[in-house]
Design a protein around this motif. Structure first.
Motif, PDB file in Angstrom:
ATOM      1  N   ALA A 158      30.436  36.981  50.967  1.00  0.00           N
ATOM      2  CA  ALA A 158      31.197  38.197  50.678  1.00  0.00           C
ATOM      3  C   ALA A 158      30.710  38.866  49.398  1.00  0.00           C
ATOM      4  N   LEU A 159      30.474  38.079  48.364  1.00  0.00           N
ATOM      5  CA  LEU A 159      30.009  38.637  47.092  1.00  0.00           C
ATOM      6  C   LEU A 159      28.587  39.174  47.220  1.00  0.00           C
ATOM      7  N   THR A 160      27.756  38.504  48.002  1.00  0.00           N
ATOM      8  CA  THR A 160      26.392  38.990  48.229  1.00  0.00           C
ATOM      9  C   THR A 160      26.409  40.341  48.913  1.00  0.00           C
ATOM     10  N   LEU A 161      27.236  40.485  49.950  1.00  0.00           N
ATOM     11  CA  LEU A 161      27.296  41.744  50.688  1.00  0.00           C
ATOM     12  C   LEU A 161      27.988  42.836  49.881  1.00  0.00           C
ATOM     13  N   ALA A 162      28.925  42.443  49.019  1.00  0.00           N
ATOM     14  CA  ALA A 162      29.592  43.421  48.160  1.00  0.00           C
ATOM     15  C   ALA A 162      28.658  43.957  47.083  1.00  0.00           C
ATOM     16  N   GLY A 163      27.617  43.201  46.776  1.00  0.00           N
ATOM     17  CA  GLY A 163      26.671  43.622  45.754  1.00  0.00           C
ATOM     18  C   GLY A 163      27.186  43.456  44.338  1.00  0.00           C
ATOM     19  N   LYS A 164      28.196  42.624  44.161  1.00  0.00           N
ATOM     20  CA  LYS A 164      28.737  42.354  42.824  1.00  0.00           C
ATOM     21  C   LYS A 164      29.442  41.013  42.867  1.00  0.00           C
ATOM     22  N   ARG A 165      29.667  40.439  41.694  1.00  0.00           N
ATOM     23  CA  ARG A 165      30.376  39.168  41.607  1.00  0.00           C
ATOM     24  C   ARG A 165      31.066  39.101  40.257  1.00  0.00           C
ATOM     25  N   PRO A 166      32.005  38.181  40.083  1.00  0.00           N
ATOM     26  CA  PRO A 166      32.697  38.081  38.796  1.00  0.00           C
ATOM     27  C   PRO A 166      31.727  37.823  37.651  1.00  0.00           C
ATOM     28  N   LEU A 167      31.988  38.471  36.537  1.00  0.00           N
ATOM     29  CA  LEU A 167      31.176  38.293  35.346  1.00  0.00           C
ATOM     30  C   LEU A 167      31.820  37.249  34.436  1.00  0.00           C
ATOM     31  N   PRO A 168      31.041  36.637  33.551  1.00  0.00           N
ATOM     32  CA  PRO A 168      31.626  35.669  32.618  1.00  0.00           C
ATOM     33  C   PRO A 168      32.803  36.262  31.857  1.00  0.00           C
ATOM     34  N   GLY A 169      33.908  35.498  31.845  1.00  0.00           N
ATOM     35  CA  GLY A 169      35.100  35.921  31.128  1.00  0.00           C
ATOM     36  C   GLY A 169      36.058  36.771  31.925  1.00  0.00           C
ATOM     37  N   GLU A 170      35.648  37.263  33.089  1.00  0.00           N
ATOM     38  CA  GLU A 170      36.572  38.073  33.887  1.00  0.00           C
ATOM     39  C   GLU A 170      37.694  37.198  34.442  1.00  0.00           C
ATOM     40  N   VAL A 171      38.848  37.833  34.695  1.00  0.00           N
ATOM     41  CA  VAL A 171      40.051  37.123  35.143  1.00  0.00           C
ATOM     42  C   VAL A 171      40.105  37.150  36.676  1.00  0.00           C
ATOM     43  N   CYS A 172      40.218  35.964  37.248  1.00  0.00           N
ATOM     44  CA  CYS A 172      40.267  35.839  38.707  1.00  0.00           C
ATOM     45  C   CYS A 172      41.524  35.069  39.124  1.00  0.00           C
ATOM     46  N   LEU A 173      42.125  35.512  40.210  1.00  0.00           N
ATOM     47  CA  LEU A 173      43.184  34.765  40.881  1.00  0.00           C
ATOM     48  C   LEU A 173      42.630  34.248  42.195  1.00  0.00           C
TER      49      LEU A 173
END
Length: 301
Positions: A158-173
């Motif tokens: 999903a992240l590969t196809l979205a062309g982006k992924r969480p960056l260091p320090g970003e907040v994820c649930l």
């Protein structure tokens, strides 16, 4: 080459009926290939879409391969019939790289066309397809040791196809996270992860830097109680209608920048709820090559 006058949709394996139902009016079905008139339509159940299929005469194996090479270098064959003849033509085309795809790399940029033998002397070939991967299948260089489940492959894709992924320090649930396959991916990206489930995380994931575990139901969370969330990821097992009601609350709160959620169909396919997710402006709804009877919804502000 002569334009076919149709778009061809390659259904995810085992989900031709879902694709036909989604498209509505179709003209023919050839194995996993579904032909429909007109330009490409949104098709979540298509693993790959042949965007500009053309008819190419193929009186011999050599002439067929020559005609394809004259258009471009990279081709992959989807053989729904005449398998031996198809194999002999493909063997005369330049070989494709067989290396597994490494997560974090950009998807291939070189055009990858798809072709098939319509009959013994006719090729249907599309130089341009919706996916840069053969048949829309992402074959990753897998990590067979660290992740606690193979669900991590869905989030990688999903992240590969979205062309982006969480960056260091970003907040994820990560909602419905146990045993922690998606939490593992997010933490590997360097994000700060709140992992929510009534069942515990695998100890190795719970011990990762940046991971906080909360024993709770994903559906009990109050979006208004959270500050800004960079990524909300949800692979929870529930009916799509229940997932929709939960995501509606998060969208209304307006504090999430990116969503990746799995719609899991139990029994029949809930096309109506899938259409609600697809109708959100800017949304991607697609059957990943690592999905089962599921669709993945990707949305960013």
């Amino acid at each position: 080459m002569t334009p076919l006058g149709q778009t061809l949709y390659l259904a995810a394996e085992g989900f031709v009926a879902e694709l036909v139902a989604e498209l509505g009016t179709v003209e023919a079905v050839h194995g996993q290939l579904v032909a429909a008139a007109g330009p490409p339509r949104p098709a979540a159940w298509a693993q790959n879409v042949w965007l500009d299929p053309h008819i190419i005469p193929a009186p011999s194996i050599g002439e067929a391969a020559k005609a394809l090479r004259a258009i471009q270098r990279n081709w992959v064959c989807h053989a729904f019939q005449l398998h031996g003849r198809s194999r002999l033509i493909q063997e005369r085309l330049p070989p494709l790289s067989g290396k597994p795809f490494v997560f974090g790399n950009a998807p291939p940029q070189a055009p990858l066309g798809s072709w098939t033998l319509w009959d013994a002397e006719t090729i249907i070939a599309s130089p341009h397809c919706s996916s840069p991967f053969p048949h829309g299948v992402v074959s990753f260089a897998e990590d067979r040791l660290a992740p606690p489940s193979r669900a991590y492959l869905k989030l990688w894709e999903a992240l590969t196809l979205a062309g982006k992924r969480p960056l260091p320090g970003e907040v994820c649930l990560d909602l419905g996270s146990s045993p922690g396959g998606w939490t593992w991916v997010l933490a590997q990206c360097g994000a700060r992860v709140m992992s929510v489930d009534k069942a515990p995380l695998h100890p190795s994931v719970a011990a990762m830097a940046g991971v906080e575990y909360r024993r709770d139901s994903a559906f009990a969370l109050d979006p208004a109680a959270f500050g800004p969330v960079d990524w909300l990821c949800c692979d929870v097992i529930c009916y799509p209608e229940r997932l929709w009601r939960m995501i509606e609350r998060w969208l209304a709160a307006g504090n999430v920048r990116n969503f990746v959620c799995t719609l899991k169909f139990q029994g029949g396919t809930d096309h109506a709820t899938a259409a609600r997710f697809a109708a959100i402006p800017g949304a991607q709804l697609r059957h990943l090559s690592h999905n089962k009877h599921e669709l993945t919804w990707i949305w960013s502000q």
